[in-house]
Design a protein around this motif. Sequence first.
Motif, PDB file in Angstrom:
ATOM      1  N   ARG A 135     -23.413 -42.138  37.096  1.00 13.59           N
ATOM      2  CA  ARG A 135     -23.616 -40.767  36.630  1.00 13.59           C
ATOM      3  C   ARG A 135     -24.484 -40.741  35.377  1.00 13.59           C
ATOM      4  NH1 ARG A 135     -18.564 -39.124  35.278  1.00 13.59           N
ATOM      5  NH2 ARG A 135     -18.963 -39.394  33.058  1.00 13.59           N
ATOM      6  N   SER A 136     -24.212 -41.629  34.422  1.00 10.23           N
ATOM      7  CA  SER A 136     -24.949 -41.595  33.151  1.00 10.23           C
ATOM      8  C   SER A 136     -26.378 -42.114  33.293  1.00 10.23           C
ATOM      9  CB  SER A 136     -24.200 -42.405  32.095  1.00 10.23           C
ATOM     10  OG  SER A 136     -24.135 -43.778  32.444  1.00 10.23           O
ATOM     11  N   LEU A 137     -26.603 -43.067  34.201  1.00 10.96           N
ATOM     12  CA  LEU A 137     -27.936 -43.675  34.328  1.00 10.96           C
ATOM     13  C   LEU A 137     -28.828 -42.978  35.350  1.00 10.96           C
ATOM     14  CD1 LEU A 137     -27.073 -47.496  34.221  1.00 10.96           C
ATOM     15  CD2 LEU A 137     -27.917 -46.052  32.362  1.00 10.96           C
ATOM     16  N   ILE A 138     -28.231 -42.366  36.367  1.00  8.25           N
ATOM     17  CA  ILE A 138     -29.035 -41.794  37.453  1.00  8.25           C
ATOM     18  C   ILE A 138     -28.789 -40.295  37.626  1.00  8.25           C
ATOM     19  CG2 ILE A 138     -29.620 -41.953  39.897  1.00  8.25           C
ATOM     20  CD1 ILE A 138     -30.401 -44.435  38.289  1.00  8.25           C
ATOM     21  N   PHE A 139     -27.542 -39.896  37.846  1.00  4.93           N
ATOM     22  CA  PHE A 139     -27.282 -38.494  38.168  1.00  4.93           C
ATOM     23  C   PHE A 139     -27.644 -37.553  37.017  1.00  4.93           C
ATOM     24  CE2 PHE A 139     -23.584 -40.170  40.980  1.00  4.93           C
ATOM     25  CZ  PHE A 139     -24.501 -40.584  41.933  1.00  4.93           C
ATOM     26  N   GLU A 140     -27.191 -37.855  35.824  1.00  4.80           N
ATOM     27  CA  GLU A 140     -27.460 -36.957  34.701  1.00  4.80           C
ATOM     28  C   GLU A 140     -28.943 -36.903  34.331  1.00  4.80           C
ATOM     29  OE1 GLU A 140     -24.788 -38.118  31.597  1.00  4.80           O
ATOM     30  OE2 GLU A 140     -23.069 -37.078  32.503  1.00  4.80           O
ATOM     31  N   PRO A 141     -29.669 -38.008  34.236  1.00  3.48           N
ATOM     32  CA  PRO A 141     -31.108 -37.913  33.944  1.00  3.48           C
ATOM     33  C   PRO A 141     -31.881 -37.124  34.991  1.00  3.48           C
ATOM     34  CG  PRO A 141     -30.338 -40.150  33.559  1.00  3.48           C
ATOM     35  CD  PRO A 141     -29.215 -39.410  34.220  1.00  3.48           C
ATOM     36  N   LEU A 142     -31.391 -37.112  36.224  1.00  5.40           N
ATOM     37  CA  LEU A 142     -32.061 -36.365  37.289  1.00  5.40           C
ATOM     38  C   LEU A 142     -31.509 -34.950  37.452  1.00  5.40           C
ATOM     39  CD1 LEU A 142     -32.378 -39.164  40.003  1.00  5.40           C
ATOM     40  CD2 LEU A 142     -34.259 -38.011  38.830  1.00  5.40           C
ATOM     41  N   ALA A 143     -30.578 -34.556  36.608  1.00  2.84           N
ATOM     42  CA  ALA A 143     -29.936 -33.238  36.702  1.00  2.84           C
ATOM     43  C   ALA A 143     -29.343 -33.013  38.088  1.00  2.84           C
ATOM     44  CB  ALA A 143     -30.943 -32.131  36.353  1.00  2.84           C
ATOM     45  N   MET A 144     -28.708 -34.054  38.614  1.00  2.12           N
ATOM     46  CA  MET A 144     -28.020 -33.963  39.901  1.00  2.12           C
ATOM     47  C   MET A 144     -26.591 -33.488  39.624  1.00  2.12           C
ATOM     48  SD  MET A 144     -29.565 -37.445  41.666  1.00  2.12           S
ATOM     49  CE  MET A 144     -28.839 -37.171  43.286  1.00  2.12           C
ATOM     50  N   THR A 145     -26.444 -32.187  39.505  1.00  2.00           N
ATOM     51  CA  THR A 145     -25.206 -31.611  38.994  1.00  2.00           C
ATOM     52  C   THR A 145     -24.089 -31.546  40.023  1.00  2.00           C
ATOM     53  OG1 THR A 145     -25.998 -29.386  39.510  1.00  2.00           O
ATOM     54  CG2 THR A 145     -26.463 -30.246  37.291  1.00  2.00           C
ATOM     55  N   ARG A 146     -24.418 -31.693  41.296  1.00  2.00           N
ATOM     56  CA  ARG A 146     -23.402 -31.615  42.344  1.00  2.00           C
ATOM     57  C   ARG A 146     -23.375 -32.921  43.155  1.00  2.00           C
ATOM     58  NH1 ARG A 146     -21.643 -26.395  43.424  1.00  2.00           N
ATOM     59  NH2 ARG A 146     -21.416 -26.763  45.657  1.00  2.00           N
ATOM     60  N   THR A 147     -23.531 -34.021  42.443  1.00  2.00           N
ATOM     61  CA  THR A 147     -23.498 -35.348  43.055  1.00  2.00           C
ATOM     62  C   THR A 147     -22.464 -36.191  42.315  1.00  2.00           C
ATOM     63  OG1 THR A 147     -25.837 -35.215  43.671  1.00  2.00           O
ATOM     64  CG2 THR A 147     -24.848 -37.417  43.605  1.00  2.00           C
ATOM     65  N   GLY A 148     -21.657 -36.918  43.075  1.00  2.00           N
ATOM     66  CA  GLY A 148     -20.643 -37.750  42.448  1.00  2.00           C
ATOM     67  C   GLY A 148     -19.781 -38.422  43.490  1.00  2.00           C
ATOM     68  N   VAL A 149     -18.583 -38.846  43.086  1.00  2.00           N
ATOM     69  CA  VAL A 149     -17.667 -39.536  43.984  1.00  2.00           C
ATOM     70  C   VAL A 149     -17.119 -38.544  45.013  1.00  2.00           C
ATOM     71  CG1 VAL A 149     -15.505 -40.824  44.131  1.00  2.00           C
ATOM     72  CG2 VAL A 149     -17.080 -41.224  42.225  1.00  2.00           C
ATOM     73  N   ALA A 150     -17.244 -38.884  46.284  1.00  2.00           N
ATOM     74  CA  ALA A 150     -16.882 -37.952  47.351  1.00  2.00           C
ATOM     75  C   ALA A 150     -15.412 -37.568  47.300  1.00  2.00           C
ATOM     76  CB  ALA A 150     -17.224 -38.560  48.707  1.00  2.00           C
ATOM     77  N   SER A 151     -14.546 -38.513  46.995  1.00  2.00           N
ATOM     78  CA  SER A 151     -13.119 -38.192  46.988  1.00  2.00           C
ATOM     79  C   SER A 151     -12.759 -37.196  45.900  1.00  2.00           C
ATOM     80  CB  SER A 151     -12.298 -39.479  46.817  1.00  2.00           C
ATOM     81  OG  SER A 151     -12.632 -40.136  45.610  1.00  2.00           O
ATOM     82  N   ARG A 152     -13.573 -37.117  44.849  1.00  2.00           N
ATOM     83  CA  ARG A 152     -13.328 -36.149  43.782  1.00  2.00           C
ATOM     84  C   ARG A 152     -13.969 -34.794  44.098  1.00  2.00           C
ATOM     85  NH1 ARG A 152     -15.092 -40.242  38.874  1.00  2.00           N
ATOM     86  NH2 ARG A 152     -13.546 -41.878  39.325  1.00  2.00           N
ATOM     87  N   LEU A 153     -15.168 -34.823  44.674  1.00  2.00           N
ATOM     88  CA  LEU A 153     -15.882 -33.574  44.951  1.00  2.00           C
ATOM     89  C   LEU A 153     -15.370 -32.876  46.204  1.00  2.00           C
ATOM     90  CD1 LEU A 153     -19.594 -34.574  44.183  1.00  2.00           C
ATOM     91  CD2 LEU A 153     -17.918 -33.513  42.662  1.00  2.00           C
ATOM     92  N   ILE A 154     -14.888 -33.655  47.155  1.00  2.00           N
ATOM     93  CA  ILE A 154     -14.472 -33.088  48.440  1.00  2.00           C
ATOM     94  C   ILE A 154     -12.948 -33.124  48.546  1.00  2.00           C
ATOM     95  CG2 ILE A 154     -14.586 -33.350  50.943  1.00  2.00           C
ATOM     96  CD1 ILE A 154     -17.426 -34.426  50.596  1.00  2.00           C
ATOM     97  N   GLY A 155     -12.398 -34.306  48.737  1.00  2.00           N
ATOM     98  CA  GLY A 155     -10.946 -34.438  48.815  1.00  2.00           C
ATOM     99  C   GLY A 155     -10.345 -33.473  49.826  1.00  2.00           C
ATOM    100  N   ASP A 156      -9.150 -32.984  49.517  1.00  2.00           N
ATOM    101  CA  ASP A 156      -8.513 -31.990  50.389  1.00  2.00           C
ATOM    102  C   ASP A 156      -8.641 -30.581  49.832  1.00  2.00           C
ATOM    103  OD1 ASP A 156      -6.823 -32.031  48.246  1.00  2.00           O
ATOM    104  OD2 ASP A 156      -5.047 -32.691  49.350  1.00  2.00           O
ATOM    105  N   GLY A 157      -9.485 -30.430  48.776  1.00  2.00           N
ATOM    106  CA  GLY A 157      -9.702 -29.125  48.179  1.00  2.00           C
ATOM    107  C   GLY A 157      -8.751 -28.789  47.053  1.00  2.00           C
ATOM    108  N   SER A 158      -7.709 -29.638  46.850  1.00  2.00           N
ATOM    109  CA  SER A 158      -6.723 -29.335  45.825  1.00  2.00           C
ATOM    110  C   SER A 158      -6.895 -30.170  44.564  1.00  2.00           C
ATOM    111  CB  SER A 158      -5.308 -29.572  46.379  1.00  2.00           C
ATOM    112  OG  SER A 158      -5.140 -30.937  46.727  1.00  2.00           O
ATOM    113  N   ASN A 159      -7.719 -31.229  44.633  1.00  2.00           N
ATOM    114  CA  ASN A 159      -7.856 -32.103  43.470  1.00  2.00           C
ATOM    115  C   ASN A 159      -8.746 -31.461  42.414  1.00  2.00           C
ATOM    116  OD1 ASN A 159      -9.769 -32.597  45.641  1.00  2.00           O
ATOM    117  ND2 ASN A 159     -10.721 -34.091  44.304  1.00  2.00           N
ATOM    118  N   PRO A 160      -8.503 -31.740  41.132  1.00  2.00           N
ATOM    119  CA  PRO A 160      -9.336 -31.176  40.066  1.00  2.00           C
ATOM    120  C   PRO A 160     -10.786 -31.587  40.240  1.00  2.00           C
ATOM    121  CG  PRO A 160      -7.346 -32.178  39.168  1.00  2.00           C
ATOM    122  CD  PRO A 160      -7.396 -32.573  40.615  1.00  2.00           C
ATOM    123  N   GLY A 161     -11.696 -30.632  40.079  1.00  2.00           N
ATOM    124  CA  GLY A 161     -13.114 -30.928  40.226  1.00  2.00           C
ATOM    125  C   GLY A 161     -13.632 -30.795  41.631  1.00  2.00           C
TER     126      GLY A 161
END
Length: 456
Positions: A215-241
């Motif tokens: 995130r710090s080396l690639i996602f943030e410098p590229l302003a990839m604001t909706r990119t990250g670990v799938a289990s955190r971004l998707i999950g079952d919809g109930s997890n924070p984030g």
Amino acid sequence: MAPRTLTRPHTAGLLALAPLLMAASLPPAGLPGYAPGTGVDAAAARRISRWALAEYAVPGAAIALVQDGRLTLAEGFGVRDLASGAPTTADTVFQLASVSKTFTAATVAALVDRKKLGWEQPMVSLLPGFRLQDAYAGQWVNARDLLSHRAGFPAFFGDLFDHLGYGDADVLRRIRYVEPATSFRDRPAYSNIGFFLAGELAAQAGGQPFPELTRSLIFEPLAMTRTGVASRLIGDGSNPGALTDISRSHAVVDGRLQVVPPNLSALFIAAGGFASNATDLGRYLTMLARGGEIDGRRVLSEAAVKAMFEPVIAEEPGFAEFPPIDAHSGFDYSPGWGVYHYNGLKVLEKGGALDGVRTLLVVVPQKRFAVAILANRNLTALPGRPTCSRRSAPRPGTSSVCCWPPSPGPPTRSHRPSPWRPTPAPTATTCGAPGPWPNATAPLRCRRDRPATAPR
């Protein structure tokens, strides 16, 4: 055959192939609104994408198109959730599956730029407790080895570790008991666990857990604001984030295409655990097509991008490589990517597959061209029609397996085995054991060899 002229419309040919990567079978006729050699623009890409979704019954897809180093299209098509009918947009987040491997390579490249890690720096220099059964390999294995599948691990070994409850420390300790399949650096074998180890090496060099480091080396410098670990971004919809604009996984179950649970990685993030969307991937591909620069800023040095795209070890095209990759195109592994040549140009590609999702990135550096495709149906990739040939005879050390059925799609290198894997109906041409494809219900048409260690 006479050589083909190298012209810019060549890149249109790649884009015309790309929608077929969402396909269950080849179309009976040519792509509508597209004539080879005429070039492609955003309008043509939209027509092709809409046609492909209807032709191959894919609920939804998103694409990003980069031409001459400039993002010209980022758009969603169809629906992201067949149950709700919610539309797919350029911001809809999909699991990336093995496309995540390209971000692992980019993270290592960024560390090399910062002189925190070397491509050929032995892993034991940063993780002195690391051991392999082959003591020589354990002493010298490095990031380049791990990222190009040449560390000697058995193909696909360890893909079930997520399901067995192992943690990072468990795998790092137990890897020393794994018997190598080949001599160190002798032959490549597709290895998700190798990318896990590359992520652990990067984390040690960067002083952060691997996801945060990327995130710090690639996602943030590229302003990839909706990119990250799938289990955190998707999950079952109930997890924070967790996000709401996400693509659901779809597969044919009991004869009906429906939403299925996502196959989310808790351990192999570096091998297949990220998620993103067309908007963010458009920025990532723009940076790669421009040799590491975007918006007047450098994210990676030209040398780092060149190192990522440089072939490391040759591989024989196998069950997961499709046209235009063939005996004439060549096929190699570079750090994080597959490399072949088409129409005189070097092509970088990386595909991914998990339960109910199929992804693809293609980069043509010489043309500053790139495309990303994200689709939400189970293993729908097929850019060419398989045929029986002399390659059907198994090589020593391999087992003979059947080719894929006419529908819904071919085998591919999934990050992990899918539970949606009914056995094909027995016929004179089917194998005696289930194939490596999900939802294979039609009679199989031919045989093809694959490594005996590949997952079924």
